[in-house]
Scaffold this active site. Structure first.
Site, PDB file in Angstrom:
ATOM      1  CG  ASP A 103      53.899  48.086  38.942  1.00 31.40           C
ATOM      2  OD1 ASP A 103      53.556  49.257  38.705  1.00 31.40           O
ATOM      3  OD2 ASP A 103      54.421  47.745  40.018  1.00 31.40           O
ATOM      4  CG  ASN A 123      46.269  52.968  39.875  1.00 29.75           C
ATOM      5  OD1 ASN A 123      46.145  52.040  39.079  1.00 29.75           O
ATOM      6  ND2 ASN A 123      47.280  53.022  40.737  1.00 29.75           N
ATOM      7  CD1 TRP A 124      39.491  55.479  41.285  1.00 32.88           C
ATOM      8  CD2 TRP A 124      39.650  57.115  39.772  1.00 32.88           C
ATOM      9  NE1 TRP A 124      38.721  55.116  40.207  1.00 32.88           N
ATOM     10  CE2 TRP A 124      38.795  56.111  39.268  1.00 32.88           C
ATOM     11  CE3 TRP A 124      39.902  58.242  38.983  1.00 32.88           C
ATOM     12  CZ2 TRP A 124      38.190  56.194  38.008  1.00 32.88           C
ATOM     13  CZ3 TRP A 124      39.303  58.327  37.733  1.00 32.88           C
ATOM     14  CH2 TRP A 124      38.462  57.316  37.260  1.00 32.88           C
TER      15      TRP A 124
HETATM   16  C1  IPE Z   1      48.854  48.065  40.450  1.00 32.81           C
HETATM   17  O1  IPE Z   1      50.009  48.830  40.293  1.00 32.81           O
HETATM   18  C2  IPE Z   1      47.746  48.612  39.608  1.00 32.81           C
HETATM   19  C3  IPE Z   1      47.919  48.487  38.160  1.00 32.81           C
HETATM   20  C4  IPE Z   1      48.903  47.878  37.554  1.00 32.81           C
HETATM   21  C5  IPE Z   1      46.872  49.062  37.367  1.00 32.81           C
HETATM   22  P1  IPE Z   1      50.357  50.016  41.302  1.00 32.81           P
HETATM   23  O2  IPE Z   1      51.640  50.583  40.830  1.00 32.81           O
HETATM   24  O3  IPE Z   1      49.219  50.926  41.422  1.00 32.81           O
HETATM   25  O4  IPE Z   1      50.540  49.240  42.692  1.00 32.81           O
HETATM   26  P2  IPE Z   1      51.416  49.599  43.956  1.00 32.81           P
HETATM   27  O5  IPE Z   1      51.083  51.003  44.332  1.00 32.81           O
HETATM   28  O6  IPE Z   1      52.858  49.453  43.569  1.00 32.81           O
HETATM   29  O7  IPE Z   1      51.027  48.582  44.982  1.00 32.81           O
HETATM   30  C1  IPE Z   2      51.595  50.740  35.966  1.00 29.32           C
HETATM   31  O1  IPE Z   2      52.747  51.507  36.017  1.00 29.32           O
HETATM   32  C2  IPE Z   2      50.449  51.463  35.284  1.00 29.32           C
HETATM   33  C3  IPE Z   2      49.379  51.895  36.199  1.00 29.32           C
HETATM   34  C4  IPE Z   2      49.299  51.616  37.473  1.00 29.32           C
HETATM   35  C5  IPE Z   2      48.327  52.692  35.619  1.00 29.32           C
HETATM   36  P1  IPE Z   2      53.006  52.517  37.213  1.00 29.32           P
HETATM   37  O2  IPE Z   2      52.473  53.862  36.804  1.00 29.32           O
HETATM   38  O3  IPE Z   2      52.497  51.990  38.491  1.00 29.32           O
HETATM   39  O4  IPE Z   2      54.602  52.567  37.216  1.00 29.32           O
HETATM   40  P2  IPE Z   2      55.540  52.612  38.483  1.00 29.32           P
HETATM   41  O5  IPE Z   2      55.170  51.474  39.373  1.00 29.32           O
HETATM   42  O6  IPE Z   2      55.304  53.930  39.141  1.00 29.32           O
HETATM   43  O7  IPE Z   2      56.919  52.472  37.927  1.00 29.32           O
HETATM   44 MG    MG Z   3      53.343  50.873  39.970  1.00 26.73          MG
END
Ligand code: IPE
Ligand code: IPE
Ligand code: MG
Length: 250
Positions: free
Chosen positions: A19, A67-68
């Site tokens: 993350d 994430n979709w």
């Molecule tokens: C969790 O991270 C999913 C992945 C690392 C692929 P997110 O950034 O999507 O989670 P939330 O929204 O902070 O809970």
């Molecule tokens: C994790 O990084 C990667 C995915 C969830 C695909 P994020 O894109 O969630 O990064 P932040 O949490 O917005 O910083």
């Molecule tokens: Mg994130």
């Protein structure tokens, strides 16, 4: 699992919620997707290091079912990055003897990504080193729902007697029942939540949250997580026996 560079046993299975890519980029005045590009380097370094240390399985949360719901431009970029990653990293995976496996609702990924994943899985199938599991279009709740659906079909067809269900029956319906549960779950970028990751399998995993964002999570940060894991006393609900040493592991 022991390695000469570490005084205490290492986890057999490590799972990582990668993350903080977006924040890393935004803080540097760059578009979010640049953080995803930078994160690929961490994937390479962490995977190679885990393979070198003899870790059995590494599961990386790369894309959740939730994430979709991100802007379609970011989703498209992530899908393209995944395809490029698979093409470019095949050589490194082969060099390190890594086997690729994927978990999640893979049928929801673009067809080109699905075929690239299949190709990489097939190419790396006979490697004998670490199993690298990519969680893609993955959700812990969808995994359990998918398991229930498959179980229901087996009950209906008379292949299984529901009165004999136990924990191992449920495990058999999950995406990758052969891989043992994670011993250590790492989340980067400081967030203290599971975000729908491996809900069933993380029951007894040790938690490690790093404040470092994923693009900067490299070998030294991984070692810190392993040293922390080594200092934990896993009890699995029991009372530790004084004579048998405190650091009991599965
Ligand atoms: C969790 O991270 C999913 C992945 C690392 C692929 P997110 O950034 O999507 O989670 P939330 O929204 O902070 O809970
Ligand atoms: C994790 O990084 C990667 C995915 C969830 C695909 P994020 O894109 O969630 O990064 P932040 O949490 O917005 O910083
Ligand atoms: Mg994130």
């Amino acid at each position: 699992m022991q390695h000469p560079e570490f005084p205490d046993p290492l986890p057999e299975h490590v799972a990582i919620i990668m993350d903080g890519n977006g924040r890393w980029a935004t803080e540097r005045g760059m578009p979010r997707v640049r953080g995803h590009v930078a994160g690929v380097q961490s994937v390479r370094e962490v995977t190679t290091e885990c393979a070198r240390l003899g870790i059995g399985s590494l599961t990386l949360y790369a894309f959740s079912v939730e994430n979709w719901k991100r802007p379609s431009t970011e989703v498209r970029y992530l899908m393209r990055l995944l395809r490029v990653f698979l093409r470019r990293e095949l050589a490194t995976l082969m060099e390190n003897g890594v086997r690729l496996r994927c978990i999640g609702r893979l049928q929801d990924l673009p067809a080109v990504v699905q075929s690239e994943l299949q190709r990489t899985e097939e190419r790396t199938r006979s490697n004998t080193g670490m199993v690298l599991r990519l969680a893609l279009s993955y959700g812990g709740r969808s995994e359990i729902a998918d398991a229930l659906k498959a179980f229901g079909a087996d009950v209906q067809a008379g292949r299984i007697d529901p009165s004999r269900v136990d924990e191992e029956t449920l495990r058999a319906y999950l995406y990758d029942p052969e891989t043992p549960d994670p011993d250590l779950i790492i989340r980067t970028a400081g967030e203290m939540r599971l975000s729908n990751f491996l809900l069933w399998q993380l029951s007894y995993a040790e938690l490690f949250v790093s404040s470092i964002g994923w693009p900067e999570f490299k070998r030294a940060a991984l070692h810190e997580a392993f040293r922390s894991f080594g200092s934990r006393h896993r009890k699995f609900g029991m009372v530790p026996e004084k004579a048998s040493g405190p650091k009991e592991r599965a």
